[in-house]
Design a protein around this motif. Sequence first.
Motif, PDB file in Angstrom:
ATOM      1  N   GLY A 183       0.810  -1.204   0.000  1.00  0.00           N
ATOM      2  CA  GLY A 183       0.000   0.000   0.000  1.00  0.00           C
ATOM      3  C   GLY A 183       0.847   1.260   0.000  1.00  0.00           C
ATOM      4  O   GLY A 183       2.040   1.243   0.309  1.00  0.00           O
ATOM      5  N   GLN A 184       0.233   2.357  -0.345  1.00  0.00           N
ATOM      6  CA  GLN A 184       0.926   3.642  -0.351  1.00  0.00           C
ATOM      7  C   GLN A 184       1.233   4.087   1.075  1.00  0.00           C
ATOM      8  O   GLN A 184       0.439   3.901   2.001  1.00  0.00           O
ATOM      9  CB  GLN A 184       0.057   4.702  -1.034  1.00  0.00           C
ATOM     10  N   ASN A 185       2.429   4.664   1.242  1.00  0.00           N
ATOM     11  CA  ASN A 185       2.762   5.288   2.521  1.00  0.00           C
ATOM     12  C   ASN A 185       3.614   6.526   2.262  1.00  0.00           C
ATOM     13  O   ASN A 185       3.693   6.998   1.122  1.00  0.00           O
ATOM     14  CB  ASN A 185       3.465   4.303   3.469  1.00  0.00           C
ATOM     15  N   ASP A 186       4.256   7.060   3.277  1.00  0.00           N
ATOM     16  CA  ASP A 186       4.996   8.306   3.127  1.00  0.00           C
ATOM     17  C   ASP A 186       6.256   8.155   2.284  1.00  0.00           C
ATOM     18  O   ASP A 186       6.814   9.152   1.819  1.00  0.00           O
ATOM     19  CB  ASP A 186       5.384   8.866   4.507  1.00  0.00           C
ATOM     20  N   THR A 187       6.738   6.933   2.098  1.00  0.00           N
ATOM     21  CA  THR A 187       7.994   6.742   1.378  1.00  0.00           C
ATOM     22  C   THR A 187       7.833   6.166  -0.026  1.00  0.00           C
ATOM     23  O   THR A 187       8.767   6.236  -0.824  1.00  0.00           O
ATOM     24  CB  THR A 187       8.935   5.816   2.171  1.00  0.00           C
ATOM     25  N   HIS A 188       6.680   5.579  -0.332  1.00  0.00           N
ATOM     26  CA  HIS A 188       6.519   5.006  -1.673  1.00  0.00           C
ATOM     27  C   HIS A 188       5.040   4.937  -2.037  1.00  0.00           C
ATOM     28  O   HIS A 188       4.160   4.894  -1.164  1.00  0.00           O
ATOM     29  CB  HIS A 188       7.142   3.608  -1.756  1.00  0.00           C
ATOM     30  N   PRO A 189       4.753   4.888  -3.350  1.00  0.00           N
ATOM     31  CA  PRO A 189       3.356   4.714  -3.786  1.00  0.00           C
ATOM     32  C   PRO A 189       2.935   3.257  -3.620  1.00  0.00           C
ATOM     33  O   PRO A 189       3.756   2.393  -3.286  1.00  0.00           O
ATOM     34  CB  PRO A 189       3.424   5.090  -5.268  1.00  0.00           C
ATOM     35  N   ALA A 190       1.685   2.971  -3.852  1.00  0.00           N
ATOM     36  CA  ALA A 190       1.233   1.583  -3.874  1.00  0.00           C
ATOM     37  C   ALA A 190       1.892   0.876  -5.054  1.00  0.00           C
ATOM     38  O   ALA A 190       2.040   1.445  -6.130  1.00  0.00           O
ATOM     39  CB  ALA A 190      -0.283   1.526  -3.994  1.00  0.00           C
TER      40      ALA A 190
END
Length: 454
Positions: free
Chosen positions: A306-313
């Motif tokens: 899933g998407q988070n602050d460091t990478h997209p989904a």
Amino acid sequence: MKEKPGSSRRGFLKKLGTATAAVAIGTDVFAAKKQSFAYLKRNFGISPNDQVNLALIGAGGQGSTDTDTALKVPGVKLVAVCDLYDGRLDDAKKRWGTDLFTTKIYKEILNRKDVDAVIIGTPDFWHQQISIDAMHAGKHVYCEKPMVHNITEGPAIIKAQQETGKIFQVGSQGVSSLGNEKAKELLKSGAIGQLNYAEGFWARRSPIEVWQYPIPPDASTQTVDWETYVSNTHKRPFDEKRFFRWRNYTDYGTGMAGDLFVHLFSSLHFVTGSFGPEKIYASGGLRFWNDGREVPDVLLGTFDYGQNDTHPAFNLSLRCNFVDGTSGSTYLRLVGSDGAMDITWDKVVLKRNKLFESEDPFYIDKMKMSGDTNPERKRMLAPEEITYEAEKGYLGGPYDHMNNFFTAIRNNGKVTEDATFGYRAAAPALLCNDSYYKNEPMHWDPEKMVVKKG
């Protein structure tokens, strides 16, 4: 996570120009037609002044290899070895010196005041107990991957590390490599644009590579402490295969996912800054090595991040088979909106898509005449490629990882793969096994590190 058009390429080229200024490839690294090339370098600031006394617990193939690597680090001395098989204890003295203290009781190692750190190279099912006991005994720990044998075991090791303050490093050796470091830098700089897919691959065929390890002719209850070996799992009569070929059995090992997928998870999480996937699904089977093993020899895994602050989904696909010996070694590939890169421990091959467009009316008319109904559309061209490879004399990812461990001990610093990182790498591998045996998807909260219901 979206970027303005062109910003990814411009930002990457700007950073690349600074990082590889020594490579004479022109003002635009991708303007040249030939493949570009750069060496990766490692500069060590090692001080051997503070000697670290080391002990090995579990002197099989991987534990012994780890120890050989550790002894290449200046200021490291091996003082003790523990194993449950007499033959390995005899071999240890031949290999590392007759003055070694040897024992079949690991707690005798932990009670020694001259031991600063231990390498745990035992089968997976002993990792948790020995790691916790060692840290509470005041020892720093280098524990082979996967960090745990069961998904429930990780929190206790994390707690022990936090309570004791000891240095704890998980042995996915490629994490500290030049290849992983360069890949992390390239991804962050926008080299492949926005990440959307990753894949990993591992193929083997030779008997030893697929865990048909040799069994000593003297293997018996007189030379092997079988009762201790099975004391924390199902009790069974002595079985030399379950001792010497333990990776093939679920009581002791974690199969292809725990032995091999975990390397790819570790590298992927280091490069992307990810905590792990949210959904895991696996399939496979026992296709060739019908030698009594309980684990598959072909395993396919798919994982949703899933998407988070460091990478997209993004999605991850992992493949491992012990039937194919023709397809080369392992690799990890990251695919983005602007290109892709293949990552190994000492090499990164970056390929960027090229787009071609023309506003020339003559060209557009000619394309229409040829049957092209949309000549204004951009076209895919052959990718532009640059290779980053470790310079000659590079000691390799395993050395870097071990040196990282001893440097942290000396400086009271941080390691690349601590207990939390190690658990987040082990968890999707273990859940991959659960998915395979249950024939259903598994759900995981990678930040809170808990199994979720689907």
